[in-house]
Design a protein around this motif. Structure first.
Motif, PDB file in Angstrom:
ATOM      1  N   CYS A 135     -63.799  36.938 -26.613  1.00 12.19           N
ATOM      2  CA  CYS A 135     -63.248  36.981 -25.180  1.00 12.19           C
ATOM      3  C   CYS A 135     -63.611  38.712 -24.716  1.00 12.19           C
ATOM      4  O   CYS A 135     -63.621  39.708 -25.560  1.00 12.19           O
ATOM      5  N   GLY A 136     -63.922  38.909 -23.360  1.00 12.17           N
ATOM      6  CA  GLY A 136     -63.944  40.058 -22.808  1.00 12.17           C
ATOM      7  C   GLY A 136     -65.315  40.710 -23.095  1.00 12.17           C
ATOM      8  O   GLY A 136     -66.042  39.921 -23.236  1.00 12.17           O
ATOM      9  N   SER A 137     -65.366  41.887 -22.715  1.00 11.31           N
ATOM     10  CA  SER A 137     -66.635  42.398 -22.780  1.00 11.31           C
ATOM     11  C   SER A 137     -66.664  43.661 -23.650  1.00 11.31           C
ATOM     12  O   SER A 137     -65.533  44.125 -23.968  1.00 11.31           O
ATOM     13  N   VAL A 138     -67.934  44.229 -24.030  1.00 17.08           N
ATOM     14  CA  VAL A 138     -67.972  45.430 -24.734  1.00 17.08           C
ATOM     15  C   VAL A 138     -67.191  46.370 -24.164  1.00 17.08           C
ATOM     16  O   VAL A 138     -66.482  47.307 -24.768  1.00 17.08           O
ATOM     17  N   ARG A 139     -67.564  46.719 -22.967  1.00 15.81           N
ATOM     18  CA  ARG A 139     -66.781  47.942 -22.190  1.00 15.81           C
ATOM     19  C   ARG A 139     -65.537  47.640 -22.210  1.00 15.81           C
ATOM     20  O   ARG A 139     -64.765  48.920 -22.417  1.00 15.81           O
ATOM     21  N   THR A 140     -65.100  46.439 -21.828  1.00 20.58           N
ATOM     22  CA  THR A 140     -63.587  46.483 -21.887  1.00 20.58           C
ATOM     23  C   THR A 140     -62.962  46.941 -23.194  1.00 20.58           C
ATOM     24  O   THR A 140     -61.737  47.713 -23.477  1.00 20.58           O
ATOM     25  N   LEU A 141     -63.313  46.323 -24.084  1.00 20.69           N
ATOM     26  CA  LEU A 141     -62.584  46.513 -25.467  1.00 20.69           C
ATOM     27  C   LEU A 141     -62.984  47.916 -25.966  1.00 20.69           C
ATOM     28  O   LEU A 141     -61.945  48.468 -26.547  1.00 20.69           O
ATOM     29  N   VAL A 142     -64.122  48.566 -25.728  1.00 22.99           N
ATOM     30  CA  VAL A 142     -64.232  50.024 -26.000  1.00 22.99           C
ATOM     31  C   VAL A 142     -62.939  50.910 -25.297  1.00 22.99           C
ATOM     32  O   VAL A 142     -62.263  51.665 -25.598  1.00 22.99           O
ATOM     33  N   ASN A 143     -62.711  50.506 -23.881  1.00 25.67           N
ATOM     34  CA  ASN A 143     -61.952  51.188 -23.209  1.00 25.67           C
ATOM     35  C   ASN A 143     -60.414  50.774 -23.676  1.00 25.67           C
ATOM     36  O   ASN A 143     -59.503  51.855 -23.555  1.00 25.67           O
ATOM     37  N   LEU A 144     -60.234  49.644 -24.017  1.00 22.46           N
ATOM     38  CA  LEU A 144     -58.972  49.486 -24.642  1.00 22.46           C
ATOM     39  C   LEU A 144     -58.477  50.098 -26.036  1.00 22.46           C
ATOM     40  O   LEU A 144     -57.371  50.766 -25.947  1.00 22.46           O
ATOM     41  N   ILE A 145     -59.515  50.352 -26.714  1.00 25.73           N
ATOM     42  CA  ILE A 145     -59.275  50.993 -28.193  1.00 25.73           C
ATOM     43  C   ILE A 145     -59.122  52.529 -27.782  1.00 25.73           C
ATOM     44  O   ILE A 145     -58.038  53.058 -28.141  1.00 25.73           O
TER      45      ILE A 145
END
Length: 192
Positions: A141-151
């Motif tokens: 789910c989600g995208s690379v950019r979204t996950l990087v930003n979340l972390i």
């Protein structure tokens, strides 16, 4: 301990106690039992010394990330491992990080550029870890950019708010990081 190391250790102790702006080169050398000439043999200025401290912390962070990237583990294991090691490493230099983020970053353009440069490198390394997770269908789910930003956002919150401002203990920070990553990674599995 070498003369250079004495200067660095003295500066760390004084920056932690008095803050950057209230610590002079004179204070540093007096505390180290050295002369101003010894200081200026190794550093052009107090700013250069601080920049070296920040560069050293950032390089250790990037080295931790590179080590985890090369272990051949799953993306989740790499991310969890490097974050745990990062937090342990940062806990040791939290007083210098406090000075950097709350005394210098907001007021000094050269330190803003330094932070931006290191963050770009750190985000690029984290992006490699996350891309591996999507490529190997570990994350759905989600995208690379979204996950990087979340972390990055979650770690920034733990680091700045809990560790630097609230002086939370290391074990407490590690537990909160684990719990937050559990939630993030559960959401990425999308019901698997």
């Amino acid at each position: 301990m070498s003369t250079r190391e004495k200067i660095i250790q003295s500066a760390k102790e004084l920056f932690s106690k008095k803050g950057y702006n209230h610590t002079t080169v004179e204070d540093i050398v007096k505390h180290a039992g050295l002369s101003k000439g010894a200081f200026y043999f190794y550093f052009k200025s107090k700013d250069q010394l601080m920049e070296e401290l920040i560069n050293s912390m950032a390089e250790r962070t990037k080295e931790i990330m590179r080590r985890w990237l090369n272990k051949g583990l799953s993306a989740e294991e790499m991310i969890r491992g490097h974050i745990r090691d990062f937090l342990v490493e940062c806990y040791q230099d939290r007083h210098i990080a406090y000075v950097f983020f709350f005394e210098l970053l907001c007021n000094r353009e050269e330190f803003k550029r330094l932070h931006k440069r290191h963050m770009e490198d750190i985000v690029a390394l984290l992006t490699k870890m996350v891309e591996k997770g999507y490529k190997e269908d570990e994350f759905r789910c989600g995208s690379v950019r979204t996950l990087v930003n979340l972390i990055v956002g979650y770690m920034r919150l733990l680091y700045m708010e809990r560790l630097l401002l609230n002086n939370a203990g290391l074990e407490e920070i590690l537990q909160e990081a684990q719990e937050g990553l559990d939630v993030i990674f559960r959401g990425l599995k999308c019901g698997l």
